[in-house]
Design a protein around this motif. Structure first.
Motif, short mmCIF file in Angstrom:
data_model
loop_
_atom_site.label_atom_id
_atom_site.label_comp_id
_atom_site.label_asym_id
_atom_site.label_seq_id
_atom_site.Cartn_x
_atom_site.Cartn_y
_atom_site.Cartn_z
N LEU A 172 0.85 -1.11 0.09
CA LEU A 172 0.03 0.13 0.10
C LEU A 172 0.76 1.17 0.05
CD1 LEU A 172 -2.92 -0.87 2.65
CD2 LEU A 172 -3.04 -0.17 0.21
N LYS A 173 2.00 1.32 0.82
CA LYS A 173 2.78 2.47 1.03
C LYS A 173 3.61 2.75 -0.10
CE LYS A 173 2.67 2.70 6.20
NZ LYS A 173 3.28 2.50 7.43
N ASP A 174 3.66 1.69 -0.91
CA ASP A 174 4.58 1.89 -2.16
C ASP A 174 3.89 2.33 -3.50
OD1 ASP A 174 7.25 0.91 -1.21
OD2 ASP A 174 6.17 -0.75 -0.79
N ASN A 175 2.55 2.54 -3.22
CA ASN A 175 1.60 3.06 -4.23
C ASN A 175 1.46 1.85 -5.39
OD1 ASN A 175 -0.14 4.81 -5.53
ND2 ASN A 175 1.57 5.53 -7.05
N ILE A 176 1.41 0.68 -4.91
CA ILE A 176 1.26 -0.50 -5.91
C ILE A 176 -0.04 -1.07 -5.54
CG2 ILE A 176 1.73 -2.76 -6.59
CD1 ILE A 176 4.90 -2.13 -5.71
N ARG A 177 -0.85 -1.37 -6.57
CA ARG A 177 -2.58 -1.54 -6.33
C ARG A 177 -2.58 -2.88 -6.85
NH1 ARG A 177 -6.36 -0.15 -9.46
NH2 ARG A 177 -5.31 0.94 -10.93
N CYS A 178 -3.17 -3.99 -6.25
CA CYS A 178 -3.19 -5.13 -6.70
C CYS A 178 -4.67 -5.73 -6.60
CB CYS A 178 -2.17 -6.15 -5.82
SG CYS A 178 -1.86 -7.88 -6.33
N ASN A 179 -5.21 -6.03 -7.69
CA ASN A 179 -6.62 -6.85 -7.66
C ASN A 179 -6.66 -8.25 -8.48
OD1 ASN A 179 -8.04 -4.31 -6.32
ND2 ASN A 179 -7.15 -3.38 -8.08
N SER A 180 -7.75 -8.88 -8.21
CA SER A 180 -7.89 -10.17 -9.38
C SER A 180 -9.20 -9.97 -9.77
CB SER A 180 -7.69 -11.33 -8.19
OG SER A 180 -8.65 -11.41 -7.42
N ILE A 181 -9.30 -10.77 -10.88
CA ILE A 181 -10.73 -10.97 -11.50
C ILE A 181 -10.96 -12.33 -11.45
CG2 ILE A 181 -11.56 -11.06 -14.00
CD1 ILE A 181 -9.93 -8.56 -14.74
N SER A 182 -12.31 -13.03 -11.33
CA SER A 182 -12.47 -14.32 -11.28
C SER A 182 -13.69 -14.66 -12.11
CB SER A 182 -13.32 -14.66 -9.81
OG SER A 182 -12.14 -14.60 -8.82
N PRO A 183 -13.06 -15.06 -13.45
CA PRO A 183 -14.05 -15.38 -14.69
C PRO A 183 -14.88 -16.62 -14.32
CG PRO A 183 -11.82 -14.68 -15.40
CD PRO A 183 -11.62 -15.12 -13.85
N ALA A 184 -16.02 -16.89 -14.97
CA ALA A 184 -16.57 -17.98 -15.01
C ALA A 184 -16.06 -18.39 -16.18
CB ALA A 184 -18.11 -17.97 -14.99
N ARG A 185 -16.97 -19.27 -17.05
CA ARG A 185 -16.52 -19.93 -18.27
C ARG A 185 -16.32 -19.04 -19.24
NH1 ARG A 185 -19.56 -24.88 -17.04
NH2 ARG A 185 -18.12 -26.41 -16.61
N VAL A 186 -15.22 -18.73 -19.94
CA VAL A 186 -14.96 -17.97 -21.15
C VAL A 186 -14.76 -18.73 -22.32
CG1 VAL A 186 -13.54 -16.21 -22.10
CG2 VAL A 186 -13.91 -16.29 -19.49
N HIS A 187 -15.36 -18.26 -23.46
CA HIS A 187 -15.26 -19.02 -24.74
C HIS A 187 -13.81 -18.71 -25.42
CE1 HIS A 187 -16.74 -20.02 -28.67
NE2 HIS A 187 -16.14 -21.08 -28.31
#
Length: 256
Positions: A172-187
């Motif tokens: 956080l203090k290093d100004n690095i954002r980290c997120n994730s995406i959780s897809p269901a089935r993708v064609h």
């Protein structure tokens, strides 16, 4: 300029040569990023690169095995300054606990978990030295709900979810954002290949059955995943970190 512009940004995308990774690579390049595709298959990555270049985008291809830390570190050293990392490279396995051998578990762990760790290990110091950055990890609904016959895959995507929270908190203090995406089935081509291999002669029927498991009535398109990835990696999402985004056609909340 678009609110989602990535002009002047450098983005590394693992597994960027096919499927969801290809769509993310194309989308990010269209928004002005210099995209670095890290892929085990140089052939697939080059095809994606040609698509980007033909549209006037900037792209560099790196043939790399994400399970090999020395290779990954060397590639990130060659990339230099880095703004965005998308941890997308991954493989699948079908089978419950009893149908998952030690070799199966090691293979999934090495690519999906260790591969993501190797890229994080290489990228975070570069982002710290630059004063910030954005990380997006590709998790899965398999990290959020029980999916039949996905023991090893679910394990790996649960780890991705947990690593996302850990990295988001620690930097956080290093100004690095980290997120994730959780897809269901993708064609993707992987889905078509899986169906043709396991259900020869029943491809259309099985495709419809798999599509119907999504409450919205169809699989996602890779481009739809890429558009969410673009938002989360753009300055428009500058107040978002430590969050997982299901993009699942209602799978996790409406399957009842």
């Amino acid at each position: 300029m678009s609110v989602f512009s990535l002009a002047g940004k450098t983005a590394a995308i693992t597994g960027g040569g096919s499927g969801i990774g290809r769509a993310i690579s194309v989308e990010f390049a269209s928004q002005g990023a210099h995209v670095h595709i890290l892929d085990l298959s140089a052939e697939g990555a080059q095809a994606t690169a040609q698509e980007i270049e033909s549209a006037g985008g900037q792209v560099t291809v790196h043939a790399v095995n994400v399970t090999n830390q020395a290779e990954v570190l060397a590639v990130f050293e060659a990339i230099g300054s880095l703004d965005i990392l998308v941890n997308n490279a991954g493989i699948a396995h079908v089978g419950n606990l009893e149908k998952t051998t030690e070799a199966d578990l090691d293979r999934i762990y090495n690519v999906n978990v260790k591969g993501a760790y190797n890229s994080l290990f290489a990228a975070v110091p570069k982002m710290k030295s630059k004063g910030g950055g954005v990380i997006l990890n590709l998790a899965s609904i398999a990290a959020l709900v029980g999916i039949p016959d996905r023991f090893a895959y679910s394990m790996s995507k649960g780890a991705i979810h947990a690593m996302t929270l850990s990295v988001a908190k620690d930097y956080l203090k290093d100004n690095i954002r980290c997120n994730s995406i959780s897809p269901a089935r993708v064609h993707t081509p992987f889905v078509d290949g899986f169906i043709s291999k396991n259900y020869p002669g029943q491809e259309e029927e099985m495709f419809q059955k798999l599509s119907a498991t999504q409450p919205i009535g169809r699989m996602a398109k890779p481009e739809e995943i890429a558009q969410l990835a673009l938002y989360l990696c753009s300055d428009a999402a500058s107040f978002i970190t430590g969050v997982d985004y299901p993009i699942d056609g209602g799978f996790t909340t409406l399957n009842n």
